[in-house]
Design a protein around this motif. Structure first.
Motif, PDB file in Angstrom:
ATOM      1  N   ARG B 223       0.847  -1.200   0.000  1.00 31.36           N
ATOM      2  CA  ARG B 223       0.000   0.000   0.000  1.00 31.36           C
ATOM      3  C   ARG B 223       0.874   1.238   0.000  1.00 31.36           C
ATOM      4  NH1 ARG B 223      -4.713  -2.189   3.966  1.00 31.36           N
ATOM      5  NH2 ARG B 223      -5.937  -0.463   3.144  1.00 31.36           N
ATOM      6  N   MET B 224       0.396   2.269  -0.680  1.00 29.87           N
ATOM      7  CA  MET B 224       1.100   3.544  -0.733  1.00 29.87           C
ATOM      8  C   MET B 224       0.185   4.641  -0.200  1.00 29.87           C
ATOM      9  SD  MET B 224       4.081   3.070  -2.219  1.00 29.87           S
ATOM     10  CE  MET B 224       4.923   1.793  -3.204  1.00 29.87           C
ATOM     11  N   ARG B 225       0.737   5.457   0.677  1.00 35.21           N
ATOM     12  CA  ARG B 225       0.007   6.603   1.232  1.00 35.21           C
ATOM     13  C   ARG B 225       0.891   7.846   1.140  1.00 35.21           C
ATOM     14  NH1 ARG B 225      -3.560   4.422   5.601  1.00 35.21           N
ATOM     15  NH2 ARG B 225      -4.608   2.664   4.595  1.00 35.21           N
ATOM     16  N   THR B 226       0.297   8.998   1.343  1.00 26.76           N
ATOM     17  CA  THR B 226       1.077  10.220   1.160  1.00 26.76           C
ATOM     18  C   THR B 226       0.657  11.328   2.112  1.00 26.76           C
ATOM     19  OG1 THR B 226       1.841  11.822  -0.488  1.00 26.76           O
ATOM     20  CG2 THR B 226      -0.468  11.161  -0.615  1.00 26.76           C
ATOM     21  N   PHE B 227       1.572  12.258   2.336  1.00 26.92           N
ATOM     22  CA  PHE B 227       1.248  13.500   3.031  1.00 26.92           C
ATOM     23  C   PHE B 227       0.972  14.637   2.052  1.00 26.92           C
ATOM     24  CE2 PHE B 227       3.278  11.033   6.324  1.00 26.92           C
ATOM     25  CZ  PHE B 227       2.481  11.318   7.429  1.00 26.92           C
ATOM     26  N   ALA B 236       6.551  19.144  -0.017  1.00 30.59           N
ATOM     27  CA  ALA B 236       7.572  18.636   0.906  1.00 30.59           C
ATOM     28  C   ALA B 236       8.109  17.279   0.477  1.00 30.59           C
ATOM     29  CB  ALA B 236       7.010  18.524   2.321  1.00 30.59           C
ATOM     30  N   ARG B 237       7.375  16.565  -0.339  1.00 26.42           N
ATOM     31  CA  ARG B 237       7.792  15.269  -0.879  1.00 26.42           C
ATOM     32  C   ARG B 237       7.992  14.222   0.207  1.00 26.42           C
ATOM     33  NH1 ARG B 237       6.608  13.916  -5.068  1.00 26.42           N
ATOM     34  NH2 ARG B 237       4.884  14.574  -3.845  1.00 26.42           N
ATOM     35  N   ILE B 238       6.840  13.749   0.708  1.00 23.50           N
ATOM     36  CA  ILE B 238       6.928  12.705   1.729  1.00 23.50           C
ATOM     37  C   ILE B 238       5.683  11.829   1.707  1.00 23.50           C
ATOM     38  CG2 ILE B 238       6.113  14.257   3.585  1.00 23.50           C
ATOM     39  CD1 ILE B 238       8.256  12.713   5.384  1.00 23.50           C
ATOM     40  N   GLY B 239       5.908  10.534   1.699  1.00 25.19           N
ATOM     41  CA  GLY B 239       4.827   9.562   1.701  1.00 25.19           C
ATOM     42  C   GLY B 239       5.324   8.290   2.363  1.00 25.19           C
ATOM     43  N   TYR B 240       4.489   7.257   2.367  1.00 23.48           N
ATOM     44  CA  TYR B 240       4.939   6.017   3.001  1.00 23.48           C
ATOM     45  C   TYR B 240       4.311   4.799   2.367  1.00 23.48           C
ATOM     46  CZ  TYR B 240       0.610   6.515   5.812  1.00 23.48           C
ATOM     47  OH  TYR B 240      -0.694   6.664   6.233  1.00 23.48           O
ATOM     48  N   ALA B 241       4.987   3.679   2.563  1.00 24.92           N
ATOM     49  CA  ALA B 241       4.483   2.385   2.110  1.00 24.92           C
ATOM     50  C   ALA B 241       4.169   1.530   3.321  1.00 24.92           C
ATOM     51  CB  ALA B 241       5.528   1.691   1.241  1.00 24.92           C
ATOM     52  N   ILE B 242       3.126   0.715   3.179  1.00 28.39           N
ATOM     53  CA  ILE B 242       2.807  -0.314   4.179  1.00 28.39           C
ATOM     54  C   ILE B 242       2.971  -1.651   3.466  1.00 28.39           C
ATOM     55  CG2 ILE B 242       1.104  -1.201   5.815  1.00 28.39           C
ATOM     56  CD1 ILE B 242      -0.412   1.483   5.526  1.00 28.39           C
ATOM     57  N   ALA B 243       3.821  -2.513   3.977  1.00 31.82           N
ATOM     58  CA  ALA B 243       4.108  -3.776   3.287  1.00 31.82           C
ATOM     59  C   ALA B 243       4.698  -4.766   4.277  1.00 31.82           C
ATOM     60  CB  ALA B 243       5.091  -3.526   2.140  1.00 31.82           C
ATOM     61  N   PRO B 244       4.746  -6.043   3.889  1.00 33.91           N
ATOM     62  CA  PRO B 244       5.393  -7.028   4.759  1.00 33.91           C
ATOM     63  C   PRO B 244       6.841  -6.627   5.058  1.00 33.91           C
ATOM     64  CG  PRO B 244       4.168  -8.135   3.027  1.00 33.91           C
ATOM     65  CD  PRO B 244       4.150  -6.665   2.699  1.00 33.91           C
ATOM     66  N   ALA B 245       7.317  -7.033   6.221  1.00 29.06           N
ATOM     67  CA  ALA B 245       8.668  -6.634   6.643  1.00 29.06           C
ATOM     68  C   ALA B 245       9.721  -7.068   5.629  1.00 29.06           C
ATOM     69  CB  ALA B 245       8.971  -7.223   8.021  1.00 29.06           C
ATOM     70  N   HIS B 246       9.544  -8.231   5.015  1.00 30.05           N
ATOM     71  CA  HIS B 246      10.582  -8.670   4.069  1.00 30.05           C
ATOM     72  C   HIS B 246      10.553  -7.822   2.796  1.00 30.05           C
ATOM     73  CE1 HIS B 246       7.580 -10.941   1.709  1.00 30.05           C
ATOM     74  NE2 HIS B 246       8.500 -11.088   0.790  1.00 30.05           N
TER      75      HIS B 246
END
Lengths: 383, 383
Positions: B223-227, B236-246
């Protein structure tokens, strides 16, 4: 929640599967978390604690109100100002997310599994990280008298058929440098088919004449510059490349077009226009280099001449019975005392610690802690 | 200056040589320079003109004094806050340089020349840009009633052996969405060996229950999310991914470890903590969607239902004798009048213009200019 399935997850490329879990550096913030306390002074990342121009600070603070807008994907105004400042056409300039980001795109443009890349043993790890990350094979040359050796690098490129040669001038981690005319002459031995990445992150700290005169359309060279060091904007992530227009065009095929943040563009533009501040920083750094040399001498150690905002201090080349260098122990003792410095990774440069040119009070603290850190280190070393 | 040699410059990879000189978007700043004047209102990039939390503004302004330091390469504090906020372990979170940057690394992790990737015809061009940039082959499915069609996407993945499937929920450019349980059910038909990139850039604008419940360790989904959107920090160029640890570990093998800028980390952390401001923005955007629907209705046009911070306004599906859509003419007429909006690229979605949910005064201006723009466009269309 949907049933979990036994699938192993994404099908990574063979290259990614084979890559080790490596980071080029453990950052100071991570080290602080590991230690459970903040550093008292930060002299390990070659950051510029004299800070950016007050005009840049104000420009960035003012720009925050517009941070809801994406940045200009062409960094037009900054490129125009750089074009004026450097007397380089805009089409030869590309602004990117710091040199690290630009090096990543550059390597991706050129390097496929098995391609050779020449660098010096112990030079910039993040460049190596990008090369390895694209499956490139590193060919390394030794430093000679703590300087990178262009003749050897270019000969190795000829012998290995390398596509890319990396040279930093001034060099990191040693701070040594070549003067511009010497590099211009050396370039004539760069073999056809090899491109020189000339990393000039520290160039503004160096004596006049250290930057070689190279036509921006000269297809042999791609230069990298940054606002992280002399301009004091490391945290903003902004740098630039100077290269032939057709090379810049190739960057455009791959780069993240809206990746340079808006505040960084505003800050870099204002910083560039305040050359008086830059001159002040360069002067302060020169004083700090002298001060570090004196601090080293007080302890019976030698500081290497440096054209950058850091100084390598030679702690001696003899290994202890456990194989460790004295510099390694000094670094550990300093870090334990809250003084963040680093050391070169590779012998024989690893006889040194690398200390950033901080503000006078930072160097006071360094000097105060160096004495007991050295005593501890020497006691261990002899044990 | 050294002699110029006749060398052609860098040896690019075959892939790079073959790539077209394409950018995913022409940015609004570039359009303004081309037009020789600034836009009067900026409703084309789905930016959030309600802006970030005042706490985020203050945090970024305060952080400027520390911009001489590199940012934390692990974005630790932000990841810790996200972990609390989302109830997702930190090891399943990766902060990156916006979704664009994260998508680039993701594609590089998985896609080699000839690998197949499934997306909807007319979905996010920057994702396609990354896929093409790594030599991937795009397989596209049609929108069905202006919605992306998970069943068709997953069937196409099965048929083509695709490694990656892209789905945005809510969708851009149409604003349509699927509810969470429907996606959870659809996921059971994702073939083994295919990974879903679920782009949730607009998720906070959507009705509760739009985000599917997916275990962060579920290897099928990244999953991809963003600010950039709801949090108002696009620049500001910042977002995040949610994914399995591996999977996060694989990102770490390739990503630019110190690429997230320091001010963005400070701003995102403060923004995340001001959920009251977020609620206010979401409410304002909902009102703006209603207002845009009313503006469209006043002109005899239909606005599509949207769960994002923009609305697609249907201008009708009949092409003019020159093959152009009315929406194309409306867009051009609005842009000429200083109103920046965009339109979907692909039929049949290209019968719409896409208008960002701006502040009331922005929409006043849009409404005022839409009437004459439509009149001009309709005159041209009938001619």
């Amino acid at each position: 929640m949907p049933d979990k399935r036994p699938t192993p997850g994404p099908r990574f490329t063979a290259l990614v599967q084979a890559l080790p879990a490596a980071v080029p550096f453990v950052g100071p913030d991570t080290m602080e978390r590991q230690a459970g306390k903040p550093f008292r002074v930060r002299l390990g990342a070659n950051e510029n604690s004299f800070g950016p121009s007050p005009l840049a600070v104000r420009a960035m603070q003012d720009a925050v109100s517009g941070v809801w807008k994406y940045g200009d994907g062409e960094s037009h105004d900054l490129r125009a100002a750089l074009s004026d400042h450097l007397d380089v056409p805009m089409e030869n300039l590309l602004v990117g997310e710091g040199i690290d980001g630009l090096l990543g795109v550059l390597v991706r443009m050129m390097i496929e599994p098995g391609d050779r890349v020449v660098t010096s043993a112990g030079a910039y790890p993040t460049f190596n990280y990008h090369v390895t990350g694209h499956g490139g094979e590193l060919v390394t040359c030794a430093y000679v008298e703590d300087r990178e050796d262009p003749a050897a690098l270019f000969a190795a490129a000829r012998e290995s058929g390398a596509k890319l040669v990396y040279l930093a001038n001034p060099d990191n981690p040693m701070g040594t440098w070549h003067d511009g005319p010497a590099l211009e002459a050396a370039l004539n031995d760069l073999p056809a088919g090899a491109t020189l990445v000339l990393d000039e992150a520290y160039i503004e700290f160096a004596p006049k004449g250290t930057a070689p005169r190279i036509d921006p359309e000269d297809g042999r060279v791609i230069r990298m510059r940054t606002f992280s060091k002399t301009y004091g904007l490391a945290g903003a992530r902004i740098g630039y490349a100077i290269a032939p227009a057709h090379v810049i065009a190739a960057f455009h095929k791959l780069r993240n077009h809206f990746g340079v943040n808006r505040l960084a563009q505003a800050g870099a533009l204002a910083a560039l226009k305040d050359q008086a501040h830059l001159d002040w920083v360069v002067d302060q750094v020169a004083r700090a280099r002298d001060r570090l040399a004196a601090i080293a001498a007080d302890e019976g150690l030698r500081a290497l001449p440096s054209a950058a905002n850091f100084v390598a201090i030679d702690c001696g080349g003899e290994r202890g019975s456990d194989g460790k260098m004295l510099a390694h122990r000094v670094l550990a003792a300093l870090n334990r005392r809250g003084v963040f410095v680093r050391m070169p990774f590779v012998a024989p440069q690893d006889r040194c610690i690398r200390v950033t040119c901080g503000a006078p009070e930072d160097l006071d603290l360094f000097a105060r802690e160096l004495t007991p850190a050295l005593a501890e280190a020497r006691a261990e070393h002899g044990a």
